[in-house]
Design a protein around this motif. Sequence first.
Motif, PDB file in Angstrom:
ATOM      1  N   LEU A 251      -4.862   2.669  -5.186  1.00 19.67           N
ATOM      2  CA  LEU A 251      -5.567   2.137  -4.027  1.00 19.67           C
ATOM      3  C   LEU A 251      -6.981   2.680  -4.009  1.00 19.67           C
ATOM      4  CD1 LEU A 251      -3.092   2.292  -1.015  1.00 19.67           C
ATOM      5  CD2 LEU A 251      -3.691   0.357  -2.457  1.00 19.67           C
TER       6      LEU A 251
ATOM      7  N   CYS B  69     -10.875   1.882  -1.870  1.00 18.09           N
ATOM      8  CA  CYS B  69     -11.550   1.080  -0.853  1.00 18.09           C
ATOM      9  C   CYS B  69     -12.418   0.055  -1.592  1.00 18.09           C
ATOM     10  CB  CYS B  69     -12.379   1.960   0.078  1.00 18.09           C
ATOM     11  SG  CYS B  69     -13.834   2.697  -0.700  1.00 18.09           S
TER      12      CYS B  69
ATOM     13  N   LYS C 291      -4.532   5.782   1.446  1.00 17.74           N
ATOM     14  CA  LYS C 291      -5.980   5.956   1.494  1.00 17.74           C
ATOM     15  C   LYS C 291      -6.552   5.786   0.097  1.00 17.74           C
ATOM     16  CE  LYS C 291      -5.550  10.974   1.299  1.00 17.74           C
ATOM     17  NZ  LYS C 291      -5.790  12.218   2.016  1.00 17.74           N
ATOM     18  N   CYS C 292      -7.846   5.578   0.038  1.00 18.27           N
ATOM     19  CA  CYS C 292      -8.560   5.447  -1.232  1.00 18.27           C
ATOM     20  C   CYS C 292      -8.423   6.757  -1.997  1.00 18.27           C
ATOM     21  CB  CYS C 292     -10.030   5.132  -0.962  1.00 18.27           C
ATOM     22  SG  CYS C 292     -11.082   5.111  -2.444  1.00 18.27           S
TER      23      CYS C 292
ATOM     24  N   LYS D 142      -7.260   0.686   6.550  1.00 17.56           N
ATOM     25  CA  LYS D 142      -6.462  -0.271   5.770  1.00 17.56           C
ATOM     26  C   LYS D 142      -7.170  -1.606   5.563  1.00 17.56           C
ATOM     27  CE  LYS D 142      -2.089   1.803   6.975  1.00 17.56           C
ATOM     28  NZ  LYS D 142      -1.850   2.423   8.254  1.00 17.56           N
TER      29      LYS D 142
ATOM     30  N   PHE E 281       0.834  -1.206   0.000  1.00 22.61           N
ATOM     31  CA  PHE E 281       0.000   0.000   0.000  1.00 22.61           C
ATOM     32  C   PHE E 281       0.868   1.255   0.000  1.00 22.61           C
ATOM     33  CE2 PHE E 281      -3.893  -2.117   2.213  1.00 22.61           C
ATOM     34  CZ  PHE E 281      -4.156  -2.825   1.061  1.00 22.61           C
TER      35      PHE E 281
ATOM     36  N   ASP F  82      -9.333   5.746   4.797  1.00 21.57           N
ATOM     37  CA  ASP F  82      -7.987   5.397   5.247  1.00 21.57           C
ATOM     38  C   ASP F  82      -7.968   4.167   6.156  1.00 21.57           C
ATOM     39  OD1 ASP F  82      -9.173   6.496   7.470  1.00 21.57           O
ATOM     40  OD2 ASP F  82      -7.628   8.010   7.823  1.00 21.57           O
TER      41      ASP F  82
ATOM     42  N   LEU G 124      -8.990  -1.221   2.181  1.00 26.21           N
ATOM     43  CA  LEU G 124      -8.277  -0.831   0.967  1.00 26.21           C
ATOM     44  C   LEU G 124      -7.931  -2.031   0.098  1.00 26.21           C
ATOM     45  CD1 LEU G 124      -5.869   1.897   2.379  1.00 26.21           C
ATOM     46  CD2 LEU G 124      -8.035   2.223   1.158  1.00 26.21           C
TER      47      LEU G 124
ATOM     48  N   SER H 218       0.726   3.909  -3.025  1.00 22.39           N
ATOM     49  CA  SER H 218       0.232   5.252  -2.691  1.00 22.39           C
ATOM     50  C   SER H 218       1.348   6.281  -2.558  1.00 22.39           C
ATOM     51  CB  SER H 218      -0.565   5.205  -1.388  1.00 22.39           C
ATOM     52  OG  SER H 218       0.292   4.934  -0.293  1.00 22.39           O
TER      53      SER H 218
END
Length: 98
Positions: free
Chosen positions: A71, A73, A21-22, A30, A11, A28, A33, A15
């Motif tokens: 990333l 969600c 975060k998405c 995890k 991640f 945020d 995600l 990111s």
Amino acid sequence: TGRKRLMQTVFAVISKSNSPKCISCGCDDKRLLEINHKAGGGGKEFHEAKNPMSVYRDIAALRRHVDDLELLCRVCNAKHYLEMKYGKLPIEVKWNGT
């Protein structure tokens, strides 16, 4: 666990942040995600891998480029899938945080 640490590294690589975060709604958490292939094809990549975890290990070790990944969600990832299949949808996802 080892898998949890691996995913945290993956991640962070995707990111380019230690606070992933998405990119769509800002979630945020995890646990929620997921890695999204921007142009689709994620299922194929994981299916063709010798071991699906090897894809994650390659990302963490910087052996796989991540320009085609982002990333999202779980909810935004599902929306992305549906929009690739049906076109733009009148749906908005909003993260209220915890």
